[in-house]
Design a protein around this motif. Structure first.
Motif, mmCIF file in Angstrom:
data_model
loop_
_atom_site.group_PDB
_atom_site.id
_atom_site.type_symbol
_atom_site.label_atom_id
_atom_site.label_comp_id
_atom_site.label_asym_id
_atom_site.label_seq_id
_atom_site.Cartn_x
_atom_site.Cartn_y
_atom_site.Cartn_z
ATOM 1 N N LYS A 69 0.827 -1.207 0.000
ATOM 2 C CA LYS A 69 0.000 0.000 0.000
ATOM 3 C C LYS A 69 0.867 1.264 0.000
ATOM 4 C CE LYS A 69 -4.133 -0.426 1.801
ATOM 5 N NZ LYS A 69 -5.318 -0.640 2.619
ATOM 6 N N ALA A 70 2.017 1.195 0.658
ATOM 7 C CA ALA A 70 2.932 2.338 0.643
ATOM 8 C C ALA A 70 3.443 2.596 -0.769
ATOM 9 C CB ALA A 70 4.102 2.076 1.593
ATOM 10 N N VAL A 71 3.802 1.527 -1.477
ATOM 11 C CA VAL A 71 4.267 1.663 -2.858
ATOM 12 C C VAL A 71 3.150 2.223 -3.730
ATOM 13 C CG1 VAL A 71 5.012 0.380 -4.910
ATOM 14 C CG2 VAL A 71 6.026 -0.130 -2.681
ATOM 15 N N GLN A 72 1.919 1.727 -3.525
ATOM 16 C CA GLN A 72 0.775 2.240 -4.283
ATOM 17 C C GLN A 72 0.574 3.734 -4.009
ATOM 18 O OE1 GLN A 72 -3.045 0.803 -2.988
ATOM 19 N NE2 GLN A 72 -4.007 1.105 -4.986
ATOM 20 N N ASP A 73 0.697 4.133 -2.741
ATOM 21 C CA ASP A 73 0.558 5.546 -2.375
ATOM 22 C C ASP A 73 1.613 6.406 -3.069
ATOM 23 O OD1 ASP A 73 -1.572 5.035 -0.764
ATOM 24 O OD2 ASP A 73 -0.546 5.413 1.140
ATOM 25 N N ILE A 74 2.849 5.919 -3.063
ATOM 26 C CA ILE A 74 3.950 6.682 -3.662
ATOM 27 C C ILE A 74 3.766 6.797 -5.170
ATOM 28 C CG2 ILE A 74 6.436 6.600 -4.149
ATOM 29 C CD1 ILE A 74 6.785 5.447 -1.310
#
Length: 480
Positions: A225-230
């Motif tokens: 989810k962090a990668v998706q956010d970035i």
């Protein structure tokens, strides 16, 4: 007369991609291009499918406008990460801020190496992120997230500065995440910045209880989810911030999240079939035959450089004949690692005897050693979810058949259960798991020569109405 191609293969082919000459052997294909050139950032595949080879290839991309760093979690004390959750988020999202902070910190560290970035910005960032290589990821994370992490980074009207604190840093690492994001927005250039996450399955081997399992899955979910956010944050900026996660497919299936279906746009699934494997092998053999070739030889021409031109006998009377590639393929899970191991051992055996080509006798001699290799690979892979895997192998050996009914297996299984040799009472769970790891398959009800294994038919599930078949690659190891 020696065959130099065989000698090169015997000496240079390795199971671990990082131990090989990756520039020489790396086989570039469309999926790799999707990862390096496009927006794909989740690389999912079976163990041995070549994920590490791709990650090593990305690390070698570094040049004046391309920078990369690999976060290797091999032998990493995951408890260090479990303690760094963000309490403002509920599970499984509590580690999103941690992952974003680590990614942004590494981007800033890469910016220090980029001479296209303003020297004042680089010099300021270097006070926090020295150019020296990361020797210990655990030590680095502990340092970067500590309250005493050397300085407060401040953005101010397009400039950045570092303010030293006399005692403790007043701005916690959680709040610094937004500051680092602003710094990247304001000062990063259009170079490519790869932050590669690999070997995340290390903690999967050692989880022993439900709480730890949940934490591990929450940690991975937060990373995705962090990668998706970035990716969303920098989507319209023109900045090429590229965090990439490599993960085994069986672990990926454990992640349950309402956003998971949205990840499809960013996901690459590494899958192999015989046609793709022939292309890969033709490329590798061609490189050992003549590294100056502008393109790989056709498969059969490359294969004939090391294999004797003969079909291989199989069956009870060895009267049936098949191509040597197909004979080897029957013992594998159709993974590059399997073929590298099998052919390297064949080359080693043949070259040590000063023979010019790999013949039937060499292939069949190696078949037994390969069977033990495959068994060990499966034990290592399956043990975290089936700790009694070796006892299940013993049950198969006791049945002494490669093809048997569900009732036959249940009868032998219950003997072990009654004797207390095994503890797992849910036989359906055991069979489903063994099927998912292609230890066993199903035999077609009417076409007795047709088999269904998970690695061949990824969407299929274990069929309890059909006979159970042991994968052929395990026959020798189980003495079937």
């Amino acid at each position: 007369m020696k065959n130099n191609t065989l000698k090169n293969i015997a000496d240079n082919w390795k199971l671990e991609a990082k131990l090989e000459d990756s520039e020489k052997y790396f086989f570039n294909n469309d999926q790799v291009n999707d990862i390096v050139q496009k927006d794909k950032c989740y690389v999912i595949g079976r163990k041995g499918s070549g994920k590490s080879a791709i990650s090593e290839h990305i690390l070698k991309q570094s040049k004046h406008d391309c920078f990369s760093v690999k976060l290797n979690f091999k032998n990493f004390p995951f408890n260090e990460l479990y303690s760094l959750d963000n309490q403002t988020y509920t599970p499984p999202n509590q580690y999103i801020t941690l992952w974003k902070y680590l990614i942004y910190s590494n981007i800033c560290r890469l910016m220090v190496q980029n001479e296209s970035i303003d020297s004042t910005v680089r010099n300021t960032l270097e006070k926090l992120y020295p150019k020296s290589a990361i020797k210990s990821l655990a030590r680095t994370i502990s340092k970067w997230t500590s309250a005493e992490f050397g300085a407060t980074v401040l953005g101010n009207g397009g400039n950045i500065k570092v303010e030293r604190e006399s005692n403790r840093n007043e701005i916690p690492w959680i709040e610094k995440t937004n500051i680092l994001e602003d710094i990247i927005f304001d000062h990063c250039d259009n170079s490519k910045y790869f932050v590669v996450f690999d070997e995340l399955d290390e903690d999967y081997r050692t989880i022993q209880n439900t709480k730890t399992t949940d934490q591990y899955i929450f940690l991975l979910t937060s990373l995705f989810k962090a990668v998706q956010d970035i990716k969303s944050t920098f989507f319209d900026t023109g900045l090429q911030i590229k965090p990439i996660v490599f993960l085994r497919d069986d672990i990926y299936t454990l992640i349950k999240d309402s956003d998971k279906n949205k990840w499809r746009d960013f996901k690459v699934e590494i899958e192999w079939d015989k046609a793709k494997l022939k292309q890969l092998l033709a490329y590798r053999i061609s490189k050992d035959y003549d590294e100056t070739l502008s393109k790989a030889l056709p498969f059969q021409k490359a294969w004939d450089k090391i294999f004797f031109r003969e079909d291989i006998g199989f069956g009870n009377k060895q009267e049936k004949k098949i191509h040597s590639f197909d004979f080897i393929a029957r013992s594998t899970h159709l993974r590059p690692r399997d073929f590298v191991q099998y052919i390297q051992k064949c080359a080693e055996e043949t070259s040590s005897n000063n023979h010019k080509f790999i013949k039937e006798q060499n292939i069949k001699f190696v078949d037994r050693a390969f069977s033990n290799y495959l068994k060990d690979e499966i034990i290592d892979e399956v043990f975290p979810v089936l700790p009694e895997i070796e006892q299940y192998f013993q049950i198969f050996a006791n049945i002494r058949k490669w093809n048997f009914t569900l009732q036959e297996f249940t009868k032998e299984y219950n003997k072990y259960l009654k004797a207390g040799t095994i503890q797992e009472k849910n036989i359906d769970y055991v069979l489903d798991t063994l099927y998912n790891f292609s230890v066993i398959g199903n035999q077609h009800k009417s076409r007795k020569d047709k088999f269904f294994y998970k690695y061949m038919h990824t969407n299929m599930t274990f069929n309890r109405t059909e006979n159970i078949v042991i994968h052929r690659g395990l026959f020798k190891a189980l003495q079937l």
